[in-house]
Write a protein that holds these residues in place. Structure first.
Motif, PDB file in Angstrom:
ATOM      1  N   SER A  30       1.162  -1.066  -0.143  1.00 19.52           N
ATOM      2  CA  SER A  30      -0.320   0.437  -0.062  1.00 19.52           C
ATOM      3  C   SER A  30       0.808   1.404  -0.235  1.00 19.52           C
ATOM      4  O   SER A  30       0.250   2.102  -0.395  1.00 19.52           O
ATOM      5  CB  SER A  30      -0.751   0.093   0.699  1.00 19.52           C
ATOM      6  N   ALA A  31       1.808   1.077   0.998  1.00 17.70           N
ATOM      7  CA  ALA A  31       2.704   2.494   0.798  1.00 17.70           C
ATOM      8  C   ALA A  31       3.426   2.537  -0.710  1.00 17.70           C
ATOM      9  O   ALA A  31       3.336   3.835  -1.539  1.00 17.70           O
ATOM     10  CB  ALA A  31       3.877   2.120   1.937  1.00 17.70           C
ATOM     11  N   SER A  32       3.797   1.756  -1.432  1.00 17.40           N
ATOM     12  CA  SER A  32       4.504   1.858  -2.648  1.00 17.40           C
ATOM     13  C   SER A  32       3.365   2.587  -3.353  1.00 17.40           C
ATOM     14  O   SER A  32       3.365   3.291  -4.457  1.00 17.40           O
ATOM     15  CB  SER A  32       5.090   0.578  -3.093  1.00 17.40           C
ATOM     16  N   SER A  47     -10.966  -0.054  -5.378  1.00 23.49           N
ATOM     17  CA  SER A  47     -12.121   1.441  -5.169  1.00 23.49           C
ATOM     18  C   SER A  47     -10.962   2.665  -4.524  1.00 23.49           C
ATOM     19  O   SER A  47     -11.254   3.982  -4.970  1.00 23.49           O
ATOM     20  CB  SER A  47     -12.873   1.279  -3.966  1.00 23.49           C
ATOM     21  N   GLU A  48     -10.119   2.189  -3.802  1.00 18.06           N
ATOM     22  CA  GLU A  48      -8.893   2.832  -4.006  1.00 18.06           C
ATOM     23  C   GLU A  48      -8.367   3.487  -4.383  1.00 18.06           C
ATOM     24  O   GLU A  48      -8.090   4.595  -4.575  1.00 18.06           O
ATOM     25  CB  GLU A  48      -7.699   2.017  -2.301  1.00 18.06           C
ATOM     26  N   THR A  49      -7.536   2.743  -5.167  1.00 17.61           N
ATOM     27  CA  THR A  49      -7.095   3.711  -6.090  1.00 17.61           C
ATOM     28  C   THR A  49      -7.526   4.181  -6.777  1.00 17.61           C
ATOM     29  O   THR A  49      -7.486   5.938  -7.385  1.00 17.61           O
ATOM     30  CB  THR A  49      -6.001   2.229  -7.242  1.00 17.61           C
ATOM     31  N   ALA A  50      -8.866   3.762  -7.475  1.00 18.19           N
ATOM     32  CA  ALA A  50      -9.240   5.313  -8.493  1.00 18.19           C
ATOM     33  C   ALA A  50     -10.303   5.765  -8.014  1.00 18.19           C
ATOM     34  O   ALA A  50     -10.737   7.009  -8.679  1.00 18.19           O
ATOM     35  CB  ALA A  50     -11.115   3.680  -8.621  1.00 18.19           C
ATOM     36  N   ALA A  51     -10.369   6.530  -6.604  1.00 19.75           N
ATOM     37  CA  ALA A  51     -10.265   7.584  -5.677  1.00 19.75           C
ATOM     38  C   ALA A  51      -9.838   8.745  -6.389  1.00 19.75           C
ATOM     39  O   ALA A  51     -10.501   9.745  -5.708  1.00 19.75           O
ATOM     40  CB  ALA A  51     -10.987   7.485  -3.927  1.00 19.75           C
TER      41      ALA A  51
END
Lengths: 404, 245
Positions: free
Chosen positions: B182-184, B209-213
């Motif tokens: 997640s950090a990278s 979804s996190e990335t898409a946010a």
């Protein structure tokens, strides 16, 4: 992509897989090395033989009975009278009849079997033989039938060792001869060892062998060797009552051969031999080329994703094609250069080894052969690289990227 | 954008059928969408929804089989292989889930790669551009490292540097955080965000979804069809409405 980038990309492609590149190159190295070796050996031996003939001078002419060359042919067709008649021709000079005496030569306990030649003093000039010590045979020895002899270098050394032979007596076929001269070392000529010879006056040889015919006649053309040959042939045909206006060599009972002719025979024989061996060696280049193709095909498969990536960042069909072709050609050209060095080195070494047995064999590098071998190697890369390169270039970027 | 300027990328009833050994596999149906310059779009959907295929078509890596695909208002069907290669060299670039760096090759040479195929950037500018791109992803001190000596996050940042070295209009990213912790992943998304802020159009394929946010617009695919196409503003309103209920 410019040509500079292309070459650098290709070389990097090869560098990143050195072991494979080296193994692929091996086939080409061996192929080119053998082509280079064959061509340089061919040339070296050609120039060796030609240098030998040159020592005679191209205007040397030998006349010998057909029996010396053709099995079952007449060996007795030349006589001293023939030699005398030939000597009267204006187109020849320095005529020396030769009778070969098949007898062993002995000094004290040492016995050797060199070629004993009964001949006149002209032979020394004709064969370019030089004196080391004492004197040569002269006309007086012949006229007075003196039992004197001149020894070639090796024969003198083998019989006498460290003793100076001049003035000593040797036994030839039961007759005692006084050694009057020793020749300088000459090496060999057309595989005949000139240093294992013994020369005695012609008339002496005639009397001890009781031979009526002469073994052969050697002479020099006064000017044009062709003209001299013609004169000799027509004279001998007339003397031997042979009608041969159509110049059919099968009808003659003698063979007249000039060194010039030998030169051209040697040239064509060695050329033919070189080309033949070169072609045989070229087969290994083809095998090497198939090896290249296999490895390049494997490389295309292995690097499918790389090809996909290159296409994804903008490489065109031809960029990929040229990259892989360039890799194949670099590989074969470099392999060709290594093979050339290797083959030439081997050729040099072999001529050194041969020199120990045959007298100086000059090493001749064939520049045309070298260029030919390199071009053939690079051409092999080009020809056998096309198929894998096309395969690589035709990959669709998406399929290539997805390739697992 | 004025009404006169056509969208950067536009599809009209676009369809794609894969043909494998005479077996037809339809992947996309009737996809119509328009993406304008400077957008940050996330294409989402479960696996098999056709999102990667859509991205590859939009990125000129693959071709559609029906409908229209227009690039700046121009039909792309007319483009031959060379024209497509030229667009890939100059106008678009990619960041892949699997990084796709050249093995046994340094960071510098990996980033330099697209410049070798760029038709107009002169050789003399290559080094400066490459160093600038490497600096932009914060890997200057790793420029001489081989790709195998880097962590996953660093590899993906190299891939981003490679994608921006030609200064393309559109950067496509196919699950760029898929192989990262997640950090990278956050660092990679931050880098893409910066590129979008600098004016690059970013088109991202993801199922997270996190990335898409990070995107301002989400296009959701299901079984090869667009089932949702919303801007973040609309999404926020929708979210607010749900909360109010």
């Amino acid at each position: 992509m410019n040509s500079n980038d292309l070459l650098r990309t290709a070389l990097r492609g090869l560098r990143t897989n050195r072991a494979r590149a080296a193994m692929t190159m091996l086939g080409i190295v061996i192929g080119v090395a053998s082509v280079a070796l064959m061509l340089s050996l061919g040339r070296s031996f050609q120039s060796y033989i030609l240098t030998q003939i040159d020592r005679f001078g191209t205007n040397t002419i030998d006349i010998f009975p057909v029996g010396l060359e053709k099995f079952g042919g007449n060996l007795d067709s030349l006589t001293l009278d023939d030699a005398r008649a030939v000597a009267r021709l204006s187109t020849v000079r320095s005529v020396a009849p030769v009778i070969v005496v098949g007898k062993p030569v002995r000094f004290e306990d040492e016995e050797r079997s060199p070629m004993v030649m009964g001949t006149t003093r002209e032979i020394f000039g004709n064969y370019g033989l030089e004196l080391e010590a004492g004197r040569l045979l002269d006309a007086h020895d012949d006229d007075s039938t003196r039992f004197v002899t001149v020894l070639a270098a090796d024969t003198a050394r083998e019989l006498f060792g460290d003793i100076d032979p001049v003035g000593r007596r040797v036994d030839i076929g039961g007759f005692s001869f006084t050694v009057v001269g020793v020749l300088k070392g000459m090496g060999s000529l057309l595989l005949q060892d000139l240093d294992s010879m013994v020369y005695v006056p012609f008339n002496v040889a005639r009397s001890i062998t009781a031979q009526k015919h002469v073994t052969y006649i050697t002479l020099k053309a006064a000017a044009d060797p062709q003209l001299a040959k013609q004169d000799i042939l027509s004279l001998l045909r007339q003397r031997h009552r042979i009608r041969n206006p159509e110049n059919d060599p099968d009808k003659d009972d003698v063979i007249v051969r000039s060194a010039e002719q030998v030169t051209s025979i040697v040239q064509s024989v060695t050329l033919g031999l070189t080309v033949f061996l070169g072609l045989v060696a070229a087969i290994s280049l083809i095998v090497g080329g198939i090896g290249i193709m296999n490895i390049m095909l494997a490389s295309v498969t292995e690097r499918t994703r790389e090809i996909g990536l290159r296409k994804a960042v903008g490489a065109r069909h031809r960029d990929i094609l040229w990259q892989f072709l360039c890799e194949a050609v670099s590989l074969t050209a470099f392999g060709g250069a290594v093979g050339l060095l290797f083959g030439t080195g081997m050729g040099w070494m072999l001529t050194r080894v041969a020199s120990r047995f045959l007298g100086e064999v000059p090493f001749a590098l064939s520049p045309v052969g070298a260029i030919l071998a390199l071009v053939m190697a690079a051409g092999t890369g080009l020809v056998f690289g096309v198929f894998p390169a096309r395969k690589a270039a035709r990959l669709s970027p998406m399929e290539a990227l997805r390739y697992e | 954008m004025t009404a006169m300027t056509p969208p950067l990328l536009e599809t009209r009833s676009l369809g794609k059928i894969y043909l494998n050994d005479d077996v037809e596999t339809p992947v996309l149906f009737d996809v119509s969408l328009a993406i304008t310059k400077g957008e940050f779009v996330a294409i989402m959907g479960p696996s098999g929804s056709g999102k990667s295929t859509l991205m590859h078509i939009l990125g000129f890596l693959d071709t559609h089989t029906s409908g229209d695909f227009l690039f700046q208002g121009e039909q792309t069907q007319a483009f031959d292989d060379d024209a497509l290669a030229r667009i890939r060299a100059t106008r678009v670039s990619f960041v892949f889930q699997a990084f796709n760096l050249l093995p046994r090759t340094t960071v510098f040479d990996n980033v330099l790669l697209p410049l070798l195929y760029h038709p107009t950037i002169p050789t003399s500018e290559r080094e400066a551009r490459t160093n600038k791109a490497i600096a932009a992803v914060g890997l200057t001190d790793r420029a001489t490292f081989f790709s195998s000596q880097l962590s996953g996050g660093q590899k993906q940042r190299v891939a981003i540097a490679r994608a921006l070295v030609t200064d393309p209009e559109v950067i496509f990213a196919d699950e760029p955080t898929g192989n990262l912790d997640s950090a990278s992943g956050a660092a990679v998304m931050e880098a893409l965000q910066k590129l979008n802020d600098a004016g690059h159009t970013i088109i991202l394929v993801t199922h997270e979804s996190e990335t898409a946010a990070h995107a301002k617009r989400i296009i959701r695919l299901h079984d090869g069809r667009v089932v949702e196409d919303t801007t973040s503003f609309k999404r926020r309103v929708a979210n607010e409405n749900t909360k109010l209920k």
